[in-house]
Design an enzyme around this catalytic site. Structure first.
Site, PDB file in Angstrom:
ATOM      1  N   SER A  25      17.970 -35.627   9.182  1.00  0.00           N
ATOM      2  CA  SER A  25      19.038 -34.967   8.434  1.00  0.00           C
ATOM      3  C   SER A  25      19.120 -33.478   8.722  1.00  0.00           C
ATOM      4  O   SER A  25      18.365 -32.940   9.523  1.00  0.00           O
ATOM      5  CB  SER A  25      18.889 -35.192   6.921  1.00  0.00           C
ATOM      6  OG  SER A  25      17.791 -34.453   6.426  1.00  0.00           O
ATOM      7  N   TYR A  58      23.099 -36.545   8.679  1.00  0.00           N
ATOM      8  CA  TYR A  58      23.658 -36.489   7.328  1.00  0.00           C
ATOM      9  C   TYR A  58      23.095 -35.268   6.610  1.00  0.00           C
ATOM     10  O   TYR A  58      22.049 -34.729   6.973  1.00  0.00           O
ATOM     11  CB  TYR A  58      23.360 -37.777   6.550  1.00  0.00           C
ATOM     12  CG  TYR A  58      21.883 -38.066   6.420  1.00  0.00           C
ATOM     13  CD1 TYR A  58      21.160 -37.626   5.312  1.00  0.00           C
ATOM     14  CD2 TYR A  58      21.204 -38.757   7.414  1.00  0.00           C
ATOM     15  CE1 TYR A  58      19.803 -37.867   5.202  1.00  0.00           C
ATOM     16  CE2 TYR A  58      19.851 -39.004   7.312  1.00  0.00           C
ATOM     17  CZ  TYR A  58      19.152 -38.557   6.212  1.00  0.00           C
ATOM     18  OH  TYR A  58      17.808 -38.792   6.117  1.00  0.00           O
TER      19      TYR A  58
END
EC number: 4.1.1.11
Length: 135
Positions: A25, A58
């Site tokens: 991430s 993400y």
């Protein structure tokens, strides 16, 4: 027909940390997430201006006001602290909505504080130095 459109971007943010041994991430300051209309878990593309690397990951929420842009996991092999990056989020929408939609474009300073918010993906702020607009 659905179209995939630029939803928002954080332009020329400075990577503040990279942690290879994290599960993945990008950590983003909560203030920047708000400015760019990003939510935790949302998919983003990261483009490294320094070396051309481009990756998809993400967002996870970073400390508000910290300026953090942290690259986590395997992406730390490609993107390093000090690199300038663009974080891009896309949205899928119906044709009519896509034609009327205005993305959120966030320019930041050297400390990753928002300094200019707009809706034109080709806009360049007057104090952006050597940046050129494609228009």
């Amino acid at each position: 027909m659905f179209r995939t459109m630029l939803k928002s971007k954080i332009h020329r943010a400075t990577v503040t940390q990279a942690d290879l041994h994290y599960v993945g991430s990008v950590t983003v300051d909560a203030d920047l997430m708000d400015a760019a209309d990003l939510i935790e878990g949302e998919q983003v593309t990261i483009v490294d201006i320094e070396n051309g690397a481009r990756l998809v990951t993400y967002v996870i929420t970073g400390e508000r006001g910290s300026g953090v842009i942290g690259i986590n996991g395997a992406a730390a092999h490609l993107v390093h602290p000090g690199d300038l990056v663009i974080l891009i989020a896309y949205g899928t929408m119906e044709d009519a909505e896509a034609r009327a939609y205005r993305p959120r474009v966030v320019f930041v300073d050297a400390d990753n504080r928002p300094i200019d918010l707009g809706v034109d993906p080709a806009y360049v702020p007057p104090d952006a130095g050597e940046l050129l607009s494609p228009r």
